[in-house]
Design an enzyme around this catalytic site. Sequence first.
Site, PDB file in Angstrom:
ATOM      1  CB  CYS A   1      -0.979  -0.025   1.164  1.00 49.34           C
ATOM      2  SG  CYS A   1      -2.382   1.125   0.894  1.00 49.34           S
TER       3      CYS A   1
ATOM      4  CG  HIS B   1      -4.151  -2.764   3.099  1.00 51.49           C
ATOM      5  ND1 HIS B   1      -2.994  -2.781   3.838  1.00 51.49           N
ATOM      6  CD2 HIS B   1      -4.424  -1.461   2.841  1.00 51.49           C
ATOM      7  CE1 HIS B   1      -2.579  -1.540   4.037  1.00 51.49           C
ATOM      8  NE2 HIS B   1      -3.407  -0.725   3.442  1.00 51.49           N
TER       9      HIS B   1
ATOM     10  CD  GLU C   1      -2.079  -6.298   4.568  1.00 49.79           C
ATOM     11  OE1 GLU C   1      -2.129  -5.119   4.956  1.00 49.79           O
ATOM     12  OE2 GLU C   1      -1.969  -6.597   3.358  1.00 49.79           O
TER      13      GLU C   1
END
Length: 305
Positions: A142, A235, A237
């Site tokens: 990011c 993102h 994750e």
Amino acid sequence: MPIKTQNDLPAKEILENENIFVMDEFRAVHQDMRPLQVLILNNMPVKQDTELQLLRALSNTPLQVDVTFMNTKTHVSLNTPASHLNKFYTTFDEIRDRKFDGLIVTGAPVEDITFEEVDYWEETCQILDWAETHVTSTLHICWAAQAGFYHYYGINKRQLSQKLFGVYAHKVSNRKVPLVRGFDDIFMAPHSRHTETPSEAIHACKDLTILAESEKAGVFLAMAEEGKKIFVAGHPEYDRYTLNNEYHRDLDKGLPIQIPYNYYPDDDPEQRPLLQWRSHCNNLYSNWLNYYVYQTTPYDLTDIR
């Protein structure tokens, strides 16, 4: 994967309750193998949440990984207790003479200001330059991806008219590259940002290979130097409830915020968010560790150059 952490890291117990194999220091030293040394520069404000998310994402290969967490010394974290940082984190000065198989640089909530205004920008640049000779492969997430595009290639970010916030569809554009091996043609991933690196500038940069992009969210995945540098614009994750927590946080602060795109069933914030990206997140991190770290890194870390 057996993830090796300090025995009392809070994320360890949570991961074990999810049936994720987390190896403590005692057991790791009794295995006859060299674990991959992965350094995580965690710039996120609530560092414990990001620790858990990244350790979960790294948990899907049979490789043993020894994780070291690092924070910048030029920024004082207001959302993570100093006791946690002192116990579980290191600084660049303490590891600058070491070499690592992999480095993950996280995002940071500083995108509304220029890179040079970020109080740890100079330190971040030092770390990125250091990684060129001390790390086999670096994964930029990011804001860190935007920072990498700017630092390495001079491609600046630009402000969006509205926050890119939600879960977006992406199309794989270079299937022969091992980083996207096993991906579906179309896959989902979360985004939460006010800025972007212009897709046209990334396409125009001859040093970058684009691996996946979105009509709505732009370039999602790119790489350079055969995977020594990897850039992830979103993102993957994130947990199921991360966007939900961000949404309600901004609502509570009275900030302008839209319902996350393609996230709640029927766009109803009272319903449980759909988890649509976990398998591709796991695949991305597994491919990175296998093809760009394990298969590439020298057995003797001092041979990294």
